[in-house]
Each structure stands twice: as structure tokens, then as C-alpha cells.
Design a protein around this motif. Structure first.
Motif, PDB file in Angstrom:
ATOM      1  N   VAL A   1      99.044  81.669  46.917  1.00 59.35           N
ATOM      2  CA  VAL A   1      97.747  81.719  46.231  1.00 59.35           C
ATOM      3  C   VAL A   1      97.395  80.372  45.625  1.00 59.35           C
ATOM      4  O   VAL A   1      96.277  79.867  45.782  1.00 59.35           O
ATOM      5  N   GLY A   2      98.340  79.747  44.917  1.00 59.87           N
ATOM      6  CA  GLY A   2      98.066  78.444  44.312  1.00 59.87           C
ATOM      7  C   GLY A   2      97.764  77.380  45.346  1.00 59.87           C
ATOM      8  O   GLY A   2      96.844  76.566  45.168  1.00 59.87           O
ATOM      9  N   LEU A   3      98.520  77.360  46.449  1.00 57.85           N
ATOM     10  CA  LEU A   3      98.288  76.363  47.493  1.00 57.85           C
ATOM     11  C   LEU A   3      96.955  76.607  48.194  1.00 57.85           C
ATOM     12  O   LEU A   3      96.236  75.659  48.530  1.00 57.85           O
ATOM     13  N   THR A   4      96.608  77.870  48.420  1.00 54.23           N
ATOM     14  CA  THR A   4      95.317  78.193  49.029  1.00 54.23           C
ATOM     15  C   THR A   4      94.171  77.753  48.132  1.00 54.23           C
ATOM     16  O   THR A   4      93.181  77.177  48.606  1.00 54.23           O
ATOM     17  N   LEU A   5      94.290  77.996  46.843  1.00 58.31           N
ATOM     18  CA  LEU A   5      93.245  77.578  45.908  1.00 58.31           C
ATOM     19  C   LEU A   5      93.095  76.064  45.910  1.00 58.31           C
ATOM     20  O   LEU A   5      91.970  75.541  45.904  1.00 58.31           O
ATOM     21  N   ALA A   6      94.203  75.341  45.926  1.00 55.43           N
ATOM     22  CA  ALA A   6      94.138  73.877  45.941  1.00 55.43           C
ATOM     23  C   ALA A   6      93.424  73.373  47.189  1.00 55.43           C
ATOM     24  O   ALA A   6      92.566  72.474  47.120  1.00 55.43           O
ATOM     25  N   LEU A   7      93.745  73.933  48.343  1.00 53.21           N
ATOM     26  CA  LEU A   7      93.078  73.529  49.577  1.00 53.21           C
ATOM     27  C   LEU A   7      91.598  73.879  49.549  1.00 53.21           C
ATOM     28  O   LEU A   7      90.750  73.084  49.972  1.00 53.21           O
ATOM     29  N   ALA A   8      91.282  75.072  49.058  1.00 52.02           N
ATOM     30  CA  ALA A   8      89.884  75.500  49.012  1.00 52.02           C
ATOM     31  C   ALA A   8      89.061  74.601  48.099  1.00 52.02           C
ATOM     32  O   ALA A   8      87.904  74.272  48.399  1.00 52.02           O
ATOM     33  N   LEU A   9      89.632  74.183  46.982  1.00 55.55           N
ATOM     34  CA  LEU A   9      88.918  73.273  46.074  1.00 55.55           C
ATOM     35  C   LEU A   9      88.774  71.881  46.700  1.00 55.55           C
ATOM     36  O   LEU A   9      87.720  71.251  46.602  1.00 55.55           O
ATOM     37  N   ALA A  10      89.829  71.404  47.338  1.00 56.86           N
ATOM     38  CA  ALA A  10      89.767  70.080  47.958  1.00 56.86           C
ATOM     39  C   ALA A  10      88.709  70.026  49.054  1.00 56.86           C
ATOM     40  O   ALA A  10      88.043  69.002  49.233  1.00 56.86           O
ATOM     41  N   ARG A  11      88.545  71.119  49.792  1.00 57.65           N
ATOM     42  CA  ARG A  11      87.516  71.160  50.836  1.00 57.65           C
ATOM     43  C   ARG A  11      86.119  71.049  50.248  1.00 57.65           C
ATOM     44  O   ARG A  11      85.164  70.735  50.959  1.00 57.65           O
ATOM     45  N   GLN A  12      86.008  71.297  48.948  1.00 55.24           N
ATOM     46  CA  GLN A  12      84.724  71.180  48.259  1.00 55.24           C
ATOM     47  C   GLN A  12      84.698  69.975  47.317  1.00 55.24           C
ATOM     48  O   GLN A  12      83.950  69.939  46.340  1.00 55.24           O
ATOM     49  N   GLU A  13      85.579  68.999  47.643  1.00 58.65           N
ATOM     50  CA  GLU A  13      85.614  67.704  46.952  1.00 58.65           C
ATOM     51  C   GLU A  13      85.958  67.821  45.472  1.00 58.65           C
ATOM     52  O   GLU A  13      85.432  67.073  44.639  1.00 58.65           O
ATOM     53  N   VAL A  14      86.852  68.742  45.151  1.00 55.92           N
ATOM     54  CA  VAL A  14      87.336  68.885  43.777  1.00 55.92           C
ATOM     55  C   VAL A  14      88.810  68.490  43.752  1.00 55.92           C
ATOM     56  O   VAL A  14      89.635  69.101  44.436  1.00 55.92           O
ATOM     57  N   PRO A  15      89.192  67.481  42.976  1.00 55.54           N
ATOM     58  CA  PRO A  15      90.604  67.077  42.904  1.00 55.54           C
ATOM     59  C   PRO A  15      91.435  68.095  42.136  1.00 55.54           C
ATOM     60  O   PRO A  15      90.945  68.755  41.207  1.00 55.54           O
ATOM     61  N   CYS A  16      92.703  68.234  42.523  1.00 54.73           N
ATOM     62  CA  CYS A  16      93.587  69.218  41.902  1.00 54.73           C
ATOM     63  C   CYS A  16      94.972  68.620  41.677  1.00 54.73           C
ATOM     64  O   CYS A  16      95.396  67.719  42.396  1.00 54.73           O
ATOM     65  N   VAL A  17      95.659  69.174  40.703  1.00 52.71           N
ATOM     66  CA  VAL A  17      97.081  68.931  40.487  1.00 52.71           C
ATOM     67  C   VAL A  17      97.778  70.278  40.552  1.00 52.71           C
ATOM     68  O   VAL A  17      97.413  71.204  39.825  1.00 52.71           O
ATOM     69  N   VAL A  18      98.757  70.403  41.439  1.00 50.42           N
ATOM     70  CA  VAL A  18      99.532  71.638  41.566  1.00 50.42           C
ATOM     71  C   VAL A  18     100.884  71.432  40.900  1.00 50.42           C
ATOM     72  O   VAL A  18     101.648  70.550  41.304  1.00 50.42           O
ATOM     73  N   LEU A  19     101.160  72.214  39.874  1.00 51.26           N
ATOM     74  CA  LEU A  19     102.442  72.132  39.172  1.00 51.26           C
ATOM     75  C   LEU A  19     103.414  73.111  39.813  1.00 51.26           C
ATOM     76  O   LEU A  19     103.256  74.331  39.705  1.00 51.26           O
ATOM     77  N   ASP A  20     104.407  72.561  40.516  1.00 52.02           N
ATOM     78  CA  ASP A  20     105.387  73.347  41.261  1.00 52.02           C
ATOM     79  C   ASP A  20     106.714  73.251  40.527  1.00 52.02           C
ATOM     80  O   ASP A  20     107.306  72.173  40.434  1.00 52.02           O
ATOM     81  N   GLU A  21     107.202  74.374  40.029  1.00 49.27           N
ATOM     82  CA  GLU A  21     108.470  74.325  39.293  1.00 49.27           C
ATOM     83  C   GLU A  21     109.672  74.169  40.215  1.00 49.27           C
ATOM     84  O   GLU A  21     110.779  73.889  39.768  1.00 49.27           O
TER      85      GLU A  21
END
Length: 535
Positions: free
Chosen positions: A12-32
Motif C-alpha cells: 500500500v505504501g509503495l503503491t501510494l508513493a508511485l501514484a503520487l509521483a505519477r502526479q508530480e508529487v515528491p515523496c519520502v517512504v520510511l521503511d523500517e
């Protein structure tokens, strides 16, 4: 503007990051974790048509090569076949895939994404937010502070984000338990999924009399045995005996050779977070809900969370606060998941505790097997994608609205369309870009080049109406759409849900529908957000 912080690097987190990036929104994914998943053959997911299409669109990877699309479905009770379904193209086949393979495809796509930073071994332990943004602290080898515009907790059932925000997570524990085995063997039902209730052979040890077999690539199968309520220990010896008994029963007496790859116990919980939004902090996936009894699959709903939230966050990130739009995420998604949980809670006493169907579902004549099939195949109240017909974003009182086969607020049917550059594409391929989609149904256009009809008939008027909309929109043309007459105009959200269907070009109705879909007038939303932030 600061990036969106996503806590959790599961599907879910990785899908959200990709979906936001496709709409030109930068993201930081915190992976424990270390940035990769441990391969587990017995940990698999089943994706429905819409969620599989979402992942394929984001990764560019045909998932059918990595997973198995079922050739059919068979449900049995004792020795009798109760129902058989063949997936021949008229009905979409579910996709069964190992979760680490799915996560690997998402990670590979993110590796090439310039707008996404994945911070491994970064466990959230602090979170602060104010009117202008969010600050998160992580511990680990590179513990540090992160600054973001919004933060989304995709960090699973024990979500740290949810706990920090003091959001309750009520529900039921251990609604169902299953013993699970992944093995390579040959079954009589090639590439067909099977649900067998009350099999006629004797089962060793505790059993509730139900076993499911679902194919994976390369001759691998996942088998699930429903366990009775309680905490009976499933020992390796007992599980091996159960495997041999089941395979022998299906083969008619002698178990075929098999290679055992992985085992486990899968426990289903049903829980629903009280809130999915706390100002600039959101919850998604298992952090917001847990479900999965009666053949349903919670990851489907988690991916739909990401799809729903991505375009709304992107619009707010690019154009300023859109409070009504952001609030609609919780309103829409929580209502859909709550309805799924209620349906499961109503059916569980019937299917697991005996009793008559009519006593639980008045007026219904569906049998137990039909109800379970709905859960496994993503149909009906137990499994079908939810509708947003009662969404606060739904337009009201459109005089030109006409019916089509797709109910308002539900996912559109994937049809071939002509894009603005004249190419033929699938409608689903145009989703997830942040733009609204306006689809004109124009029979006959598929046999002519776009240049011959783009300036004819109602096209110029519709093109002008689309240009005047309060949010960017793409104009597409389809030769046909189920239940739609010629010159019907469809308005589709960026996540693929139908907003309205209009009979002909109606600029005022189209504008009103588009404005409602993005949460009201953009200027008014921005001013409301600024006013709230100053208080």
C-alpha cells in the motif's frame, strides 16, 4: 513545498508513493526494514481486476507473468460440485501472486522514480504537525527528522502513526484462522481455484471442514484449511498429515508427489479505525482497517485506499488546501470498508455457525457456497469494489443525467478509447494522472482517423466545455460503452469512478459535476484552508 511522507513500505505504501509521483508529487517512504522482503511462498495475495490494473499501470509490469490468473473457479460440497465458473474473457479472472513478488515489482518501479526517496532502516518514533506541515522523527542507523507537507501511515496493523495520533482501532480478534501450505504438485483442476466444503475424507486434528486451493505459477498451489475457533496448535506433523489426506482425497486414493515450499498460520482480524484523517495525517491499508474473512482479501481495499487518496493529496499539494476533498477520503473509503465488515459479520454466523440462511439474510435465497464464492471472486457485498454514490463529492440535481450500465460512484468499465493524440488506448490507461476524464460515446469513430471527426458535429462544443472546466480534464472518445446511447458524455474521476453520465453536451452540468468532484470551487477551498490555519 515539502514532500509527502509515507510511513511503511508494504504494497500500500509503495503503491501510494508511485501514484503520487505519477502526479508530480515528491515523496519520502520510511521503511523500517532493509529495503527488500523475505520470499515467502505461502504469503500470497489475490487481486481483483481493478487493483491488478492499478498496479500494472504504475509498475509497467504485466502481473500475469509474475502471478497466475485463474482459468476457472470450482466450489464443492462433500462430493458434489456446487458451482463452476470459467474465466473466458467475459468475466475477469482474479490474479494470485506472491506478496514478495508484488512488493518487488513496486520497489523496482520506485528505483527509477526521481521523485521518491526510500529511507531504509528508518522506524518512526515521533510525529508533530502544525498548520503548515508535518515533522517526523525516525530512529535507526541514520535516525533523523523529516519534514513533510502531509504524512500517510501505511505501517500495518500495529501502526505507530495511529498510536501517536491516539486513534482507536476497535473490532474483533481472530475472526477466522487458517493453516496454510504452499507446495508444488499436480492437482486434478489445472489452474482452477477450488473451494471444498465438508470434504468426504476424514481430517486429522482440528478442522472446520473447509479447504481452499489456489494456483500460483510453475505448478505451485496455496492450500488453506479453515481451523475451528480456539487456539489449537498446528504442529508440522499435523500439517503434513493434513496435506497428504487432502491430496489423496482429491486424487481418489493416493496422494500425488509434492514439494513443500512454505507453511504458516493465517489469522484474520476485523478492525476499523475510528478516524482515517487527523489534520495533515492520514491512515491507509492495514493501519486503517483489517478484514479478510469468508474469502475476502484486505490488500484489495488497501490499494483502493491508495488510489483514492493519491489524486486528492496531489491536488491539494499542487493547488493548496482542499479540505472538503481531503475529508472525502475518510468519508468514502471508511464507509465502503465498514459495509464490507458489516456484510461479513452478518454472514459469519450463517456460514460458520450453522442455521438457516433466511434467518440471517431475510428474503435471500442464496446458498452458502454462492455467498462464499462472492467473497473469493470479488462480487456482491462481501467482495465487490465499493460505490461512492453517496460521496460528498457527488454532484446534485443534474438535469441532463442519463443512466448507463455503470452505477454512479462505481468503477467504470474498461473500454477502448481514442486519446487526444489520436492513438487507441484503454480507458484505464488514462487513469491516475490527476486529470478528470471526459468520455464521449461516438459510434463509428473507431474506423476513421481522428483528424476526420475531431472538428465535426458536437466535438468542438464539447472540447470548449472541457477546456472551461475548473480542473484539468482529458477528452477521450469511445465507440461504445455498456448501456450508453450515442452522444452520451461520461465524467470520470482520476481513480476511475463514474461521476455522471450526461445526455449530450451540457456545459453547465459538466462544469457543476467537475466542480463538485474536486470538492467545490478551488479558490473558496484555498481561502477556507488559509483561514483555518490562521486560527
Amino acid at each position: 513545498m515539502d514532500p509527502v511522507i509515507i510511513v511503511g513500505a508494504g504494497p500500500v505504501g509503495l503503491t501510494l508513493a508511485l501514484a503520487l509521483a505519477r502526479q508530480e508529487v515528491p515523496c519520502v517512504v520510511l521503511d523500517e526494514g532493509p529495503g527488500k522482503d523475505e520470499p515467502r511462498a505461502a504469503r500470497t495475495v489475490v487481486l481483483r481486476e481493478d487493483t491488478a490494473a492499478l498496479v500494472e499501470r504504475l509498475t509497467g509490469m504485466p502481473l500475469s507473468r509474475a502471478g497466475a490468473r485463474w482459468a476457472g473457479w470450482r466450489s464443492m460440497r462433500r462430493k458434489q460440485v456446487m458451482r463452476e465458473i470459467v474465466f473466458d474473457g467475459t468475466e475477469p479472472a482474479p490474479l494470485h501472486i506472491a506478496q514478495h513478488v508484488l512488493t518487488g515489482a513496486l520497489r523496482a518501479a520506485l528505483a527509477d522514480e526521481r521523485l521518491v526517496k526510500v529511507a531504509v532502516e528508518s522506524r518512526l518514533d515521533g510525529l508533530e504537525q502544525e498548520a503548515a506541515g508535518v515533522t517526523a522523527h525516525t530512529r535507526g542507523p541514520k535516525g533523523t527528522w523529516w519534514r513533510g507537507s502531509y504524512l500517510v501511515g501505511c505501517d500495518g496493523p500495529r501502526s505507530t502513526v495511529r498510536k501517536i495520533q491516539d486513534i482507536r482501532f476497535p473490532g474483533r480478534t481472530a475472526v477466522e484462522r487458517h493453516a496454510v501450505a504452499a507446495l508444488r504438485t499436480e492437482l486434478p483442476w489445472h489452474d482452477e481455484a477450488l473451494l471444498h466444503r465438508l470434504p468426504p475424507w476424514r481430517m486429522s486434528g482440528p478442522s472446520a471442514g473447509e479447504v481452499t486451493a489456489r494456483p500460483l505459477p510453475d505448478g505451485v498451489w496455496r492450500l488453506d484449511w479453515l481451523l475451528p475457533p480456539g487456539k489449537d496448535l498446528v504442529t508440522p506433523e499435523l500439517l503434513l498429515t493434513r496435506i497428504r489426506e487432502t491430496l489423496a482425497g482429491w486424487a481418489g486414493g493416493t496422494a500425488p508427489p509434492y514439494e513443500l515450499l512454505d507453511t504458516g498460520v493465517h489469522t484474520v482480524h476485523h478492525r476499523l479505525a475510528r478516524r482515517w484523517r487527523a489534520d495533515r495525517v492520514f491512515l491507509a491499508g492495514d493501519a486503517a482497517h483489517l478484514l479478510g474473512a469468508l474469502g475476502t482479501h484486505g490488500l484489495d481495499e488497501g490499494l483502493r485506499d491508495a488510489d483514492n487518496l493519491a489524486w486528492k493529496l496531489a491536488l491539494a499539494w499542487h493547488h493548496g488546501p482542499h479540505e472538503a476533498l481531503l475529508d472525502s477520503y475518510q468519508t468514502e473509503r471508511r464507509a465502503v470498508v465498514a459495509a464490507r465488515l458489516r456484510a461479513a459479520d452478518q454472514a459469519l454466523p450463517l456460514l460458520r455457525g450453522g442455521g438457516g440462511l433466511r434467518a440471517v439474510v431475510p428474503g435471500s435465497s442464496r446458498g452458502h457456497d454462492a455467498l462464499l464464492t462472492e467473497g473469493h471472486l470479488g462480487q456482491g457485498q462481501l467482495g465487490a469494489p465499493g460505490a461512492y454514490a453517496d460521496s460528498p463529492l457527488a454532484p446534485q440535481h443534474l438535469e441532463g443525467e442519463v443512466p448507463v450500465d455503470t452505477p454512479l460512484g462505481t468503477p467504470v468499465t474498461d473500454v477502448r478509447v481514442t486519446a487526444e493524440d489520436g492513438t487507441f488506448v484503454r480507458l484505464r490507461d488514462r487513469l491516475g494522472r490527476g486529470a478528470l476524464l471526459v468520455v464521449l460515446i461516438a459510434p463509428g469513430t473507431g474506423v476513421w482517423e481522428r483528424k476526420h471527426w475531431v472538428g465535426a458535429g458536437i466535438m468542438p462544443q464539447l472540447a470548449a466545455a472541457v477546456t472551461a472546466l475548473p480542473h484539468p480534464a482529458e477528452l477521450l472518445v469511445a465507440e461504445r460503452y455498456p448501456g450508453a446511447a450515442a452522444h452520451t458524455v461520461l465524467l470520470v474521476r482520476p481513480d476511475g469512478h463514474l461521476v455522471t453520465a450526461l445526455g449530450g453536451v451540457r456545459p453547465a452540468d459538466l462544469y457543476a459535476a467537475a466542480e463538485a468532484t474536486v470538492g467545490g470551487p478551488v479558490k473558496a477551498q484555498a481561502e477556507a484552508g488559509a483561514s483555518a490555519g490562521s486560527r
